[in-house]
Design a protein around this motif. Sequence first.
Motif, PDB file in Angstrom:
ATOM      1  N   UNK A 177    -125.962 -52.470  39.334  1.00 45.22           N
ATOM      2  CA  UNK A 177    -126.570 -53.775  39.893  1.00 45.22           C
ATOM      3  C   UNK A 177    -126.960 -53.428  41.553  1.00 45.22           C
ATOM      4  N   UNK A 178    -128.098 -54.009  42.141  1.00 44.98           N
ATOM      5  CA  UNK A 178    -128.617 -53.352  43.563  1.00 44.98           C
ATOM      6  C   UNK A 178    -127.398 -53.626  44.534  1.00 44.98           C
ATOM      7  N   UNK A 179    -126.441 -54.494  44.436  1.00 45.28           N
ATOM      8  CA  UNK A 179    -125.663 -54.529  45.351  1.00 45.28           C
ATOM      9  C   UNK A 179    -124.388 -53.595  45.084  1.00 45.28           C
ATOM     10  N   UNK A 180    -124.285 -52.978  44.015  1.00 45.26           N
ATOM     11  CA  UNK A 180    -123.098 -51.907  43.942  1.00 45.26           C
ATOM     12  C   UNK A 180    -123.090 -50.526  44.666  1.00 45.26           C
ATOM     13  N   UNK A 181    -122.253 -50.371  45.787  1.00 42.15           N
ATOM     14  CA  UNK A 181    -122.506 -49.173  46.416  1.00 42.15           C
ATOM     15  C   UNK A 181    -121.801 -47.902  45.785  1.00 42.15           C
ATOM     16  N   UNK A 182    -121.143 -48.303  44.421  1.00 41.97           N
ATOM     17  CA  UNK A 182    -120.595 -47.043  43.585  1.00 41.97           C
ATOM     18  C   UNK A 182    -119.591 -46.329  44.610  1.00 41.97           C
ATOM     19  N   UNK A 204    -121.891 -39.588  43.009  1.00 44.96           N
ATOM     20  CA  UNK A 204    -121.189 -40.580  43.526  1.00 44.96           C
ATOM     21  C   UNK A 204    -119.840 -40.086  43.728  1.00 44.96           C
ATOM     22  N   UNK A 205    -118.929 -39.678  42.684  1.00 41.47           N
ATOM     23  CA  UNK A 205    -117.749 -39.340  42.735  1.00 41.47           C
ATOM     24  C   UNK A 205    -117.612 -38.142  43.715  1.00 41.47           C
TER      25      UNK A 205
END
Length: 112
Positions: free
Chosen positions: A6-11, A56-57
């Motif tokens: 999702x565009x709002x997902x900052x992971x 991201x991790x």
Amino acid sequence: TSLYKKPTDNRSFLQRKSYHAPHVFKSVPYSQLLRVKTICSSNVMYEEGARSILEDLRRSGYNKQELNIAYDKVCLVNREDRIKPKQIPMKTESCTLILSTHYCKELSEIRS
């Protein structure tokens, strides 16, 4: 199918510096990579999604060695086994039927 973000997902994942049991930190990369393997329909898409998750991790403080271990472990999983319906064995023993109803004085003769 590819991994959708999702565009709002900052992971943001569980920070490696937080105070949790060691097994929790091992399960986060494994479960995320397993999720990607299950969702992606081709190896190319899986590699792309896995690379993104691993980056991201790393930003969340996970070290490369533990990420490589999780990646290698997930590579051994067959995607087809993950997506096929699970077979639930049938019970061969007799079952008890439970009747639940509102109280009615006409039904007072029904007993177990």
